[in-house]
Design a protein around this motif. Sequence first.
Motif, PDB file in Angstrom:
ATOM      1  N   ASP A   1      -5.830  -8.545  -9.135  1.00  0.00           N
ATOM      2  CA  ASP A   1      -6.281  -7.558 -10.115  1.00  0.00           C
ATOM      3  C   ASP A   1      -6.260  -6.139  -9.561  1.00  0.00           C
ATOM      4  OD1 ASP A   1      -7.406  -9.437 -12.319  1.00  0.00           O
ATOM      5  OD2 ASP A   1      -8.353 -10.157 -10.473  1.00  0.00           O
ATOM      6  N   ILE A   2      -6.439  -6.019  -8.254  1.00  0.00           N
ATOM      7  CA  ILE A   2      -6.576  -4.708  -7.605  1.00  0.00           C
ATOM      8  C   ILE A   2      -5.750  -4.711  -6.327  1.00  0.00           C
ATOM      9  CG2 ILE A   2      -8.175  -3.114  -6.465  1.00  0.00           C
ATOM     10  CD1 ILE A   2     -10.418  -4.450  -8.225  1.00  0.00           C
ATOM     11  N   LEU A   3      -4.958  -3.666  -6.135  1.00  0.00           N
ATOM     12  CA  LEU A   3      -4.209  -3.489  -4.896  1.00  0.00           C
ATOM     13  C   LEU A   3      -4.562  -2.141  -4.294  1.00  0.00           C
ATOM     14  CD1 LEU A   3      -1.964  -4.139  -2.812  1.00  0.00           C
ATOM     15  CD2 LEU A   3      -0.326  -3.121  -4.433  1.00  0.00           C
ATOM     16  N   ILE A   4      -5.068  -2.160  -3.067  1.00  0.00           N
ATOM     17  CA  ILE A   4      -5.387  -0.932  -2.341  1.00  0.00           C
ATOM     18  C   ILE A   4      -4.409  -0.801  -1.178  1.00  0.00           C
ATOM     19  CG2 ILE A   4      -7.168   0.432  -1.216  1.00  0.00           C
ATOM     20  CD1 ILE A   4      -7.887  -0.460  -4.091  1.00  0.00           C
ATOM     21  N   ASN A   5      -3.554   0.202  -1.235  1.00  0.00           N
ATOM     22  CA  ASN A   5      -2.581   0.446  -0.169  1.00  0.00           C
ATOM     23  C   ASN A   5      -3.144   1.482   0.804  1.00  0.00           C
ATOM     24  OD1 ASN A   5      -0.261  -1.230  -0.841  1.00  0.00           O
ATOM     25  ND2 ASN A   5      -0.129   0.027  -2.693  1.00  0.00           N
ATOM     26  N   ASN A   6      -3.789   0.974   1.841  1.00  0.00           N
ATOM     27  CA  ASN A   6      -4.419   1.837   2.829  1.00  0.00           C
ATOM     28  C   ASN A   6      -3.691   1.832   4.172  1.00  0.00           C
ATOM     29  OD1 ASN A   6      -6.846   3.246   4.187  1.00  0.00           O
ATOM     30  ND2 ASN A   6      -6.717   1.310   5.301  1.00  0.00           N
ATOM     31  N   ALA A   7      -2.862   0.836   4.430  1.00  0.00           N
ATOM     32  CA  ALA A   7      -2.170   0.752   5.721  1.00  0.00           C
ATOM     33  C   ALA A   7      -1.324   2.005   5.946  1.00  0.00           C
ATOM     34  CB  ALA A   7      -1.282  -0.488   5.758  1.00  0.00           C
ATOM     35  N   GLY A   8      -1.322   2.480   7.187  1.00  0.00           N
ATOM     36  CA  GLY A   8      -0.539   3.672   7.496  1.00  0.00           C
ATOM     37  C   GLY A   8      -0.618   4.010   8.963  1.00  0.00           C
ATOM     38  N   ALA A   9       0.048   5.101   9.320  1.00  0.00           N
ATOM     39  CA  ALA A   9       0.091   5.523  10.718  1.00  0.00           C
ATOM     40  C   ALA A   9       0.058   7.041  10.788  1.00  0.00           C
ATOM     41  CB  ALA A   9       1.349   4.993  11.402  1.00  0.00           C
ATOM     42  N   LEU A  10      -0.550   7.544  11.844  1.00  0.00           N
ATOM     43  CA  LEU A  10      -0.598   8.981  12.123  1.00  0.00           C
ATOM     44  C   LEU A  10       0.042   9.230  13.476  1.00  0.00           C
ATOM     45  CD1 LEU A  10      -1.577  11.896  11.657  1.00  0.00           C
ATOM     46  CD2 LEU A  10      -3.765  11.225  12.688  1.00  0.00           C
ATOM     47  N   GLU A  11       1.031  10.103  13.481  1.00  0.00           N
ATOM     48  CA  GLU A  11       1.710  10.476  14.724  1.00  0.00           C
ATOM     49  C   GLU A  11       2.038  11.957  14.631  1.00  0.00           C
ATOM     50  OE1 GLU A  11       6.053   9.560  16.620  1.00  0.00           O
ATOM     51  OE2 GLU A  11       4.880   7.802  16.002  1.00  0.00           O
ATOM     52  N   MET A  12       1.616  12.732  15.626  1.00  0.00           N
ATOM     53  CA  MET A  12       1.790  14.181  15.599  1.00  0.00           C
ATOM     54  C   MET A  12       3.046  14.580  16.378  1.00  0.00           C
ATOM     55  SD  MET A  12      -1.133  15.250  14.068  1.00  0.00           S
ATOM     56  CE  MET A  12      -1.606  16.867  14.661  1.00  0.00           C
TER      57      MET A  12
ATOM     58  N   ARG B   1      -5.419  -2.429 -11.339  1.00  0.00           N
ATOM     59  CA  ARG B   1      -5.581  -1.138 -10.669  1.00  0.00           C
ATOM     60  C   ARG B   1      -4.819  -1.137  -9.344  1.00  0.00           C
ATOM     61  NH1 ARG B   1      -7.085  -0.305 -15.001  1.00  0.00           N
ATOM     62  NH2 ARG B   1      -9.183   0.201 -15.783  1.00  0.00           N
ATOM     63  N   ILE B   2      -4.074  -0.066  -9.109  1.00  0.00           N
ATOM     64  CA  ILE B   2      -3.455   0.176  -7.808  1.00  0.00           C
ATOM     65  C   ILE B   2      -3.962   1.514  -7.305  1.00  0.00           C
ATOM     66  CG2 ILE B   2      -1.300   0.565  -6.550  1.00  0.00           C
ATOM     67  CD1 ILE B   2       0.100  -1.215  -8.613  1.00  0.00           C
ATOM     68  N   VAL B   3      -4.459   1.534  -6.078  1.00  0.00           N
ATOM     69  CA  VAL B   3      -4.944   2.770  -5.459  1.00  0.00           C
ATOM     70  C   VAL B   3      -4.264   2.932  -4.105  1.00  0.00           C
ATOM     71  CG1 VAL B   3      -6.940   4.127  -4.760  1.00  0.00           C
ATOM     72  CG2 VAL B   3      -7.181   2.432  -6.597  1.00  0.00           C
ATOM     73  N   ASN B   4      -3.596   4.049  -3.909  1.00  0.00           N
ATOM     74  CA  ASN B   4      -2.913   4.357  -2.664  1.00  0.00           C
ATOM     75  C   ASN B   4      -3.677   5.424  -1.892  1.00  0.00           C
ATOM     76  OD1 ASN B   4      -0.756   2.659  -3.547  1.00  0.00           O
ATOM     77  ND2 ASN B   4       0.053   4.359  -4.757  1.00  0.00           N
ATOM     78  N   VAL B   5      -3.532   5.419  -0.577  1.00  0.00           N
ATOM     79  CA  VAL B   5      -4.220   6.420   0.250  1.00  0.00           C
ATOM     80  C   VAL B   5      -3.210   7.453   0.722  1.00  0.00           C
ATOM     81  CG1 VAL B   5      -5.574   6.839   2.330  1.00  0.00           C
ATOM     82  CG2 VAL B   5      -6.008   4.794   0.945  1.00  0.00           C
ATOM     83  N   SER B   6      -3.437   8.688   0.325  1.00  0.00           N
ATOM     84  CA  SER B   6      -2.599   9.820   0.695  1.00  0.00           C
ATOM     85  C   SER B   6      -3.377  10.681   1.702  1.00  0.00           C
ATOM     86  CB  SER B   6      -2.205  10.604  -0.566  1.00  0.00           C
ATOM     87  OG  SER B   6      -1.338  11.663  -0.272  1.00  0.00           O
ATOM     88  N   THR B   7      -3.230  11.979   1.664  1.00  0.00           N
ATOM     89  CA  THR B   7      -3.972  12.881   2.553  1.00  0.00           C
ATOM     90  C   THR B   7      -4.014  14.278   1.959  1.00  0.00           C
ATOM     91  OG1 THR B   7      -4.029  13.937   4.745  1.00  0.00           O
ATOM     92  CG2 THR B   7      -1.872  13.368   3.887  1.00  0.00           C
TER      93      THR B   7
ATOM     94  N   ALA C   1     -10.741   1.730  -8.682  1.00  0.00           N
ATOM     95  CA  ALA C   1     -10.424   0.304  -8.827  1.00  0.00           C
ATOM     96  C   ALA C   1     -11.195  -0.344  -9.969  1.00  0.00           C
ATOM     97  CB  ALA C   1     -10.728  -0.435  -7.525  1.00  0.00           C
ATOM     98  N   SER C   2     -12.147   0.365 -10.534  1.00  0.00           N
ATOM     99  CA  SER C   2     -13.003  -0.205 -11.572  1.00  0.00           C
ATOM    100  C   SER C   2     -12.538   0.206 -12.962  1.00  0.00           C
ATOM    101  CB  SER C   2     -14.450   0.263 -11.375  1.00  0.00           C
ATOM    102  OG  SER C   2     -14.593   1.618 -11.801  1.00  0.00           O
ATOM    103  N   ASP C   3     -13.135  -0.399 -13.984  1.00  0.00           N
ATOM    104  CA  ASP C   3     -12.809  -0.045 -15.365  1.00  0.00           C
ATOM    105  C   ASP C   3     -13.298   1.345 -15.733  1.00  0.00           C
ATOM    106  OD1 ASP C   3     -11.531  -2.435 -15.769  1.00  0.00           O
ATOM    107  OD2 ASP C   3     -13.254  -3.424 -16.715  1.00  0.00           O
ATOM    108  N   ASP C   4     -14.188   1.912 -14.922  1.00  0.00           N
ATOM    109  CA  ASP C   4     -14.663   3.268 -15.197  1.00  0.00           C
ATOM    110  C   ASP C   4     -13.537   4.294 -15.119  1.00  0.00           C
ATOM    111  OD1 ASP C   4     -17.189   2.275 -15.532  1.00  0.00           O
ATOM    112  OD2 ASP C   4     -17.983   3.026 -13.635  1.00  0.00           O
TER     113      ASP C   4
END
Length: 248
Positions: A85-96, A135-141, A226-229
Amino acid sequence: MKCANKVAIVTGGSRGIGAAIARKLAAEGATVAIVYKSNAEQAKSVLDTIANAGGTAKAFAADVTDQSAAQATIEAVVKHFGRIDILINNAGALEMRNFGDIDNGHVSRLFSANMGSVLNMMQAAAPHFPPSGGRIVNVSTNLIYSPRPGTAIYAASKAAVSVLTNAFAKELGARGITVNAVAPSMVSTDMTAATPEARRQAVIASTPAGRIGEPTDIADVVAFLASDDSRWITGRTMLADGGLTDAL
């Protein structure tokens, strides 16, 4: 509980923001599939915390930058829990890397980790959402609006996440699936632990809320999306940065 009777997948769910999201969704009644790349001990710790609070969760090890691994993970979650029902795409990497030090490997690693993983998981998961949508929620910056020296490719890869968010919201909207992103500023996690103290203090001084973000600050915003709100919000990247970024 706003996510009761929902099955949620959280990538990068064994630590930092991902772990906080997993705990929050479980507290809101969701059954949580925690996807992690390699740290089984940390994943187990999150599972134990959720279980001790009366929630339900299971961990799945996968490198979601690999398309076949992402597909296999989705199939394993559906086999175990019966739905998504819900997908949270939080996986990622930081490299400077500063301008003169950027090479193809740096670009490939960050785009694979930050954009490729999102694309892989969305493509694999979308066919398994119920007819009622999801619901799909992705993590950006926040750096997509104000990149700093050394963050150009990281910010570009996360900007790609926000573009995918907007584009796929239009493609999936007819199925009742909303797609949004959250854009944090600096958050206190092990990913930012090496940030020089002078830089941390500069961020605090520039942030109207007067502090560095905490994983729970981001988890609460994700749980709302991720909620119905959040049913009338889609295709958006929401800043969660204590007022730091000048972007309307």
